[in-house]
Design a protein around this motif. Structure first.
Motif, PDB file in Angstrom:
ATOM      1  N   LYS A 157     -18.509  29.285  18.815  1.00 49.76           N
ATOM      2  CA  LYS A 157     -17.792  28.011  18.689  1.00 49.76           C
ATOM      3  C   LYS A 157     -16.348  28.286  18.267  1.00 49.76           C
ATOM      4  CE  LYS A 157     -17.736  23.749  16.063  1.00 49.76           C
ATOM      5  NZ  LYS A 157     -18.325  23.021  14.941  1.00 49.76           N
ATOM      6  N   GLY A 158     -15.403  27.699  18.990  1.00 51.55           N
ATOM      7  CA  GLY A 158     -13.984  27.868  18.708  1.00 51.55           C
ATOM      8  C   GLY A 158     -13.307  28.919  19.567  1.00 51.55           C
ATOM      9  N   ASP A 159     -14.076  29.798  20.193  1.00 48.79           N
ATOM     10  CA  ASP A 159     -13.495  30.825  21.053  1.00 48.79           C
ATOM     11  C   ASP A 159     -12.927  30.195  22.321  1.00 48.79           C
ATOM     12  OD1 ASP A 159     -14.354  32.655  19.205  1.00 48.79           O
ATOM     13  OD2 ASP A 159     -15.992  33.445  20.428  1.00 48.79           O
ATOM     14  N   LEU A 160     -11.924  30.838  22.890  1.00 47.89           N
ATOM     15  CA  LEU A 160     -11.294  30.363  24.117  1.00 47.89           C
ATOM     16  C   LEU A 160     -11.646  31.296  25.269  1.00 47.89           C
ATOM     17  CD1 LEU A 160      -7.723  29.508  22.774  1.00 47.89           C
ATOM     18  CD2 LEU A 160      -9.681  27.995  23.005  1.00 47.89           C
ATOM     19  N   VAL A 161     -11.901  30.715  26.417  1.00 49.14           N
ATOM     20  CA  VAL A 161     -12.162  31.480  27.636  1.00 49.14           C
ATOM     21  C   VAL A 161     -11.022  31.191  28.600  1.00 49.14           C
ATOM     22  CG1 VAL A 161     -13.748  31.867  29.543  1.00 49.14           C
ATOM     23  CG2 VAL A 161     -14.659  31.316  27.283  1.00 49.14           C
ATOM     24  N   ILE A 162     -10.290  32.246  28.964  1.00 43.98           N
ATOM     25  CA  ILE A 162      -9.159  32.127  29.881  1.00 43.98           C
ATOM     26  C   ILE A 162      -9.610  32.618  31.242  1.00 43.98           C
ATOM     27  CG2 ILE A 162      -6.790  32.822  30.346  1.00 43.98           C
ATOM     28  CD1 ILE A 162      -6.532  33.346  27.326  1.00 43.98           C
ATOM     29  N   THR A 163      -9.419  31.785  32.264  1.00 39.95           N
ATOM     30  CA  THR A 163      -9.868  32.109  33.612  1.00 39.95           C
ATOM     31  C   THR A 163      -8.704  32.015  34.590  1.00 39.95           C
ATOM     32  OG1 THR A 163     -11.998  31.100  33.063  1.00 39.95           O
ATOM     33  CG2 THR A 163     -11.576  31.545  35.383  1.00 39.95           C
ATOM     34  N   LEU A 164      -8.524  33.057  35.399  1.00 37.70           N
ATOM     35  CA  LEU A 164      -7.551  33.030  36.497  1.00 37.70           C
ATOM     36  C   LEU A 164      -8.306  32.707  37.777  1.00 37.70           C
ATOM     37  CD1 LEU A 164      -5.260  36.137  35.952  1.00 37.70           C
ATOM     38  CD2 LEU A 164      -4.798  33.774  35.406  1.00 37.70           C
ATOM     39  N   THR A 165      -7.747  31.787  38.557  1.00 35.31           N
ATOM     40  CA  THR A 165      -8.381  31.368  39.801  1.00 35.31           C
ATOM     41  C   THR A 165      -7.462  31.698  40.966  1.00 35.31           C
ATOM     42  OG1 THR A 165      -9.369  29.546  38.573  1.00 35.31           O
ATOM     43  CG2 THR A 165      -9.485  29.420  40.960  1.00 35.31           C
TER      44      THR A 165
ATOM     45  N   VAL B  57     -10.702  35.065  39.702  1.00 39.11           N
ATOM     46  CA  VAL B  57     -10.084  36.376  39.841  1.00 39.11           C
ATOM     47  C   VAL B  57     -10.311  37.202  38.578  1.00 39.11           C
ATOM     48  CG1 VAL B  57      -7.898  37.599  40.172  1.00 39.11           C
ATOM     49  CG2 VAL B  57      -8.353  35.518  41.442  1.00 39.11           C
ATOM     50  N   GLY B  58     -10.253  36.552  37.416  1.00 39.02           N
ATOM     51  CA  GLY B  58     -10.450  37.244  36.144  1.00 39.02           C
ATOM     52  C   GLY B  58     -10.834  36.264  35.053  1.00 39.02           C
ATOM     53  N   LYS B  59     -11.527  36.781  34.054  1.00 37.93           N
ATOM     54  CA  LYS B  59     -11.970  35.948  32.945  1.00 37.93           C
ATOM     55  C   LYS B  59     -11.888  36.775  31.677  1.00 37.93           C
ATOM     56  CE  LYS B  59     -15.396  32.425  32.718  1.00 37.93           C
ATOM     57  NZ  LYS B  59     -16.673  31.940  33.190  1.00 37.93           N
ATOM     58  N   GLN B  60     -11.395  36.155  30.584  1.00 41.40           N
ATOM     59  CA  GLN B  60     -11.232  36.877  29.335  1.00 41.40           C
ATOM     60  C   GLN B  60     -11.557  35.978  28.160  1.00 41.40           C
ATOM     61  OE1 GLN B  60      -7.549  38.977  29.200  1.00 41.40           O
ATOM     62  NE2 GLN B  60      -7.848  39.669  27.127  1.00 41.40           N
ATOM     63  N   LEU B  61     -12.127  36.570  27.120  1.00 43.95           N
ATOM     64  CA  LEU B  61     -12.498  35.856  25.909  1.00 43.95           C
ATOM     65  C   LEU B  61     -11.463  36.121  24.835  1.00 43.95           C
ATOM     66  CD1 LEU B  61     -14.720  34.248  24.318  1.00 43.95           C
ATOM     67  CD2 LEU B  61     -15.625  36.480  23.656  1.00 43.95           C
TER      68      LEU B  61
END
Length: 161
Positions: free
Chosen positions: A82-90, A97-101
């Motif tokens: 809870k509170g973490d961010l998931v950054i996704t490139l499309t 294309v990519g995903k990062q926590l």
């Protein structure tokens, strides 16, 4: 006869060894060109909390630099808290294309050195900055930031690049 044979064979061996050496130089040169064409995209974000505790994310800047990521970050669904961010490139085709926590940037865990030893404490921030880096792809079209909540994920930010 033996001397004539040696005179003819030695130049043939030298010729073929020179050609293989030349091919190695060409292969090394092409690998160098490939390595130089690898790029990394850096994304710099700013996050602010309003009075009600809702996060507002803005993309401050992005930078593309030559280089190659030594380690491509990956994570499992179980790693998200809870509170973490998931950054996704499309990409332009709509595929990921990519995903990062990014661990909760508003509540970072800090190490404190005391007489009793080392302990960890959570800090609470109203505004913060964080960054992410991905291997660059020509078809990257947009970035999306989602926040993990008890009910699932909440979309906080989407922007075309």
């Amino acid at each position: 006869m033996k001397n004539v044979f040696n005179v003819l064979i030695v130049p043939v061996f030298l010729l073929f060894s020179f050609k293989e050496g030349n091919n190695l130089v060409q292969n090394k040169h092409s690998e160098t060109l490939t390595a130089k064409s690898d790029r990394i995209i850096y994304l710099f974000f700013k996050a602010d909390k309003d009075q009600s505790g809702n996060a507002k994310i803005t993309l401050q800047s992005s930078k593309i630099a030559n280089g190659r990521l030594k380690h491509v970050p990956s994570f499992e669904r179980d790693d998200v808290r809870k509170g973490d961010l998931v950054i996704t490139l499309t990409g332009s085709d709509g595929k990921e294309v990519g995903k990062q926590l990014v661990k909760d940037p508003f509540n970072p865990e800090l190490e404190v050195y005391e007489k009793e030893g080392i302990s960890r404490h959570k800090a609470s921030l109203q505004n913060t900055e964080f960054s992410a880096r991905f291997s660059y792809s020509e078809n990257v079209q947009s970035v999306k930031v989602e926040k993990a909540t008890d009910d699932g994920v909440l979309l906080l930010f989407t922007q075309k690049l």
